[in-house]
Design a protein around this motif. Structure first.
Motif, mmCIF file in Angstrom:
data_model
loop_
_atom_site.group_PDB
_atom_site.id
_atom_site.type_symbol
_atom_site.label_atom_id
_atom_site.label_comp_id
_atom_site.label_asym_id
_atom_site.label_seq_id
_atom_site.Cartn_x
_atom_site.Cartn_y
_atom_site.Cartn_z
ATOM 1 N N TYR A 12 19.685 -17.720 11.236
ATOM 2 C CA TYR A 12 19.299 -16.540 12.003
ATOM 3 C C TYR A 12 17.810 -16.606 12.341
ATOM 4 O O TYR A 12 16.998 -17.071 11.528
ATOM 5 N N VAL A 13 17.488 -16.128 13.527
ATOM 6 C CA VAL A 13 16.085 -16.086 13.967
ATOM 7 C C VAL A 13 15.786 -14.703 14.542
ATOM 8 O O VAL A 13 16.696 -13.956 14.893
ATOM 9 N N PHE A 14 14.512 -14.385 14.644
ATOM 10 C CA PHE A 14 14.094 -13.210 15.399
ATOM 11 C C PHE A 14 13.885 -13.661 16.843
ATOM 12 O O PHE A 14 13.412 -14.782 17.079
ATOM 13 N N ILE A 31 4.246 -15.096 8.537
ATOM 14 C CA ILE A 31 4.735 -14.093 7.572
ATOM 15 C C ILE A 31 6.083 -14.553 6.996
ATOM 16 O O ILE A 31 6.328 -14.454 5.788
ATOM 17 N N ILE A 32 6.947 -15.101 7.853
ATOM 18 C CA ILE A 32 8.258 -15.597 7.374
ATOM 19 C C ILE A 32 8.045 -16.720 6.346
ATOM 20 O O ILE A 32 8.663 -16.714 5.270
ATOM 21 N N ILE A 33 7.153 -17.647 6.681
ATOM 22 C CA ILE A 33 6.876 -18.766 5.754
ATOM 23 C C ILE A 33 6.385 -18.214 4.415
ATOM 24 O O ILE A 33 6.845 -18.611 3.349
ATOM 25 N N GLU A 34 5.464 -17.258 4.503
ATOM 26 C CA GLU A 34 4.881 -16.682 3.282
ATOM 27 C C GLU A 34 5.934 -15.970 2.420
ATOM 28 O O GLU A 34 5.996 -16.209 1.200
ATOM 29 N N ILE A 35 6.770 -15.147 3.034
ATOM 30 C CA ILE A 35 7.734 -14.377 2.217
ATOM 31 C C ILE A 35 8.868 -15.260 1.688
ATOM 32 O O ILE A 35 9.507 -14.928 0.709
ATOM 33 N N LYS A 36 9.089 -16.395 2.364
ATOM 34 C CA LYS A 36 10.068 -17.351 1.833
ATOM 35 C C LYS A 36 9.477 -18.037 0.596
ATOM 36 O O LYS A 36 10.163 -18.263 -0.383
ATOM 37 N N LEU A 41 11.213 -12.547 0.214
ATOM 38 C CA LEU A 41 12.477 -12.506 0.961
ATOM 39 C C LEU A 41 13.663 -12.459 -0.010
ATOM 40 O O LEU A 41 14.607 -11.685 0.191
ATOM 41 N N PHE A 44 14.196 -9.065 -1.271
ATOM 42 C CA PHE A 44 14.872 -8.168 -0.323
ATOM 43 C C PHE A 44 16.393 -8.297 -0.468
ATOM 44 O O PHE A 44 17.125 -7.308 -0.419
ATOM 45 N N TYR A 45 16.853 -9.541 -0.640
ATOM 46 C CA TYR A 45 18.304 -9.763 -0.834
ATOM 47 C C TYR A 45 18.753 -9.163 -2.172
ATOM 48 O O TYR A 45 19.821 -8.565 -2.258
ATOM 49 N N GLU A 48 19.259 -5.546 -2.054
ATOM 50 C CA GLU A 48 20.518 -5.198 -1.385
ATOM 51 C C GLU A 48 21.724 -5.374 -2.312
ATOM 52 O O GLU A 48 22.726 -4.685 -2.171
ATOM 53 N N ASN A 49 21.596 -6.315 -3.229
ATOM 54 C CA ASN A 49 22.723 -6.557 -4.147
ATOM 55 C C ASN A 49 22.797 -5.537 -5.279
ATOM 56 O O ASN A 49 23.825 -5.389 -5.927
#
Lengths: 50, 219
Positions: A12-14, A31-36, A41, A44-45, A48-49
C-alpha cells in the motif's frame, strides 16, 4: 466465515496529485521511513489489535 | 510576392505573440502544489474510505485506524490541522485529481495506470488478499480455482478489484462453463451483507480486514 489461502501480496502507498511537489513527497517518505524504523508504525497496528 | 512577405511577417508576429499565452495556460494547468501552499492553507486534507479496518474505520463516530494514526502524526509534525474526508473508494482518486485533497490514504495499491496519473509515497504497508466465504453455503471454496463460475464480490477500485480483474484478463476463469461474475460494491458494508445473505459466493478483500470481519460476525 472461513479464509482461503493468501491470493497475492501487494504493497500500500499514499497517493498524491501528479503536481504534488517532490519536497512534500520526500517529507512524507522520510516520516514513513522513520516510523517503520523506530517501531511507531508497529505500535499503530498493535493499538488496533488491542 | 510583396503580399506574401507581409502575410508571412503577420503569421510570425501572431505566433510569437500567442505562444507565451499557450505556455502560460499549460503552466497553470500543471502548477506545482508546493509544501508552502499547504502550509499557508493550514490544514492537511486526507481523502479516505472509512470502511477498511484496521486502516480506516468509524469507532464512536470518529474515523480511526492505522492510516489515520499516520495522518495525525504527519499533520502534527508539519504543524497542520488534519481534515479527513470520507468518501466512496472510487471517488478518492477523482477528488485527488481535482485538488480536493492533499493525500489519499486508503490502502491503495499501485497499478500501471495509477502510476502514470498520480504521484505516490514509498510503500508503508504490505497487504495480502484473501477469499472470505460464507461457510454455511460454500465450504467447498478453498482456493482461487474454486471460484470459477461463481459470483465474486469486491469493493470497487480496491486491490482486490484490481487483482480479480487481472485474473480474468489473464484467463484464469476462461474454462468455466458457467460465467464467473464479479460484483463491485461501493464499500465494504454492502459486500459483507451480500456475503451474509448468499447474494455472492465469495468476497475478496485485504487479509487484515477479513480477520476483523470474522471477529464481528458469526456465520
Amino acid at each position: 466465515m472461513v479464509f482461503a489461502p493468501i491470493l497475492s501480496n501487494e504493497e500500500y502507498v499514499f497517493v498524491y496529485n501528479k503536481n504534488m511537489s517532490q519536497e512534500f513527497i520526500n517529507i512524507i517518505d522520510n516520516i514513513i521511513i522513520e516510523i517503520k524504523r523506530n517501531g511507531t508504525l508497529d505500535s499503530f497496528y498493535e493499538d488496533e489489535n488491542n | 510576392m510583396r503580399i506574401r512577405n507581409i502575410l508571412k511577417r503577420l503569421a510570425i508576429c501572431f505566433l510569437s505573440c500567442s505562444i507565451p499565452f499557450v505556455l502560460v495556460g499549460c503552466q497553470q494547468k500543471s502548477q506545482e502544489i508546493s509544501f508552502r501552499d499547504i502550509k499557508s492553507e493550514g490544514e492537511l486534507i486526507v481523502l479516505t474510505n472509512a470502511y477498511f479496518e484496521p486502516y480506516e474505520y468509524y469507532k464512536n463516530n470518529e474515523i480511526v485506524g492505522v492510516d489515520i494514526s499516520i495522518a495525525k502524526l504527519i499533520a502534527e509534525r508539519l504543524g497542520l490541522k488534519l481534515k479527513i474526508k470520507d468518501m466512496d473508494f472510487d471517488n478518492i482518486l477523482i477528488d485527488l485529481t481535482n485538488n480536493k485533497g492533499h493525500i489519499a490514504m486508503a490502502g491503495i495499491t499501485l497499478t500501471e495506470e495509477r502510476e502514470k496519473a498520480f504521484a505516490h509515497s514509498i510503500p508503508y504497508a504490505e497487504s495480502s488478499q484473501r477469499i472470505l466465504i460464507n461457510a454455511n453455503i460454500h465450504s467447498d471454496i478453498k482456493k482461487l480455482d474454486d471460484l470459477v463460475g461463481k459470483k465474486i464480490g469486491v469493493v470497487i477500485g480496491t486491490t482486490s478489484d484490481v487483482f480479480i480483474s487481472q485474473q480474468i484478463k489473464e484467463g484464469s476463469f476462461a474454462d468455466s462453463e458457467t460465467e464467473t461474475i464479479v460484483a463491485q460494491y461501493k464499500d465494504l458494508e454492502p459486500a459483507k451483507e451480500a456475503l451474509e445473505n448468499g447474494d455472492i459466493d465469495a468476497f475478496i478483500l485485504d487479509s487484515l480486514t477479513a480477520q476483523r470481519i470474522t471477529k464481528h460476525i458469526q456465520i
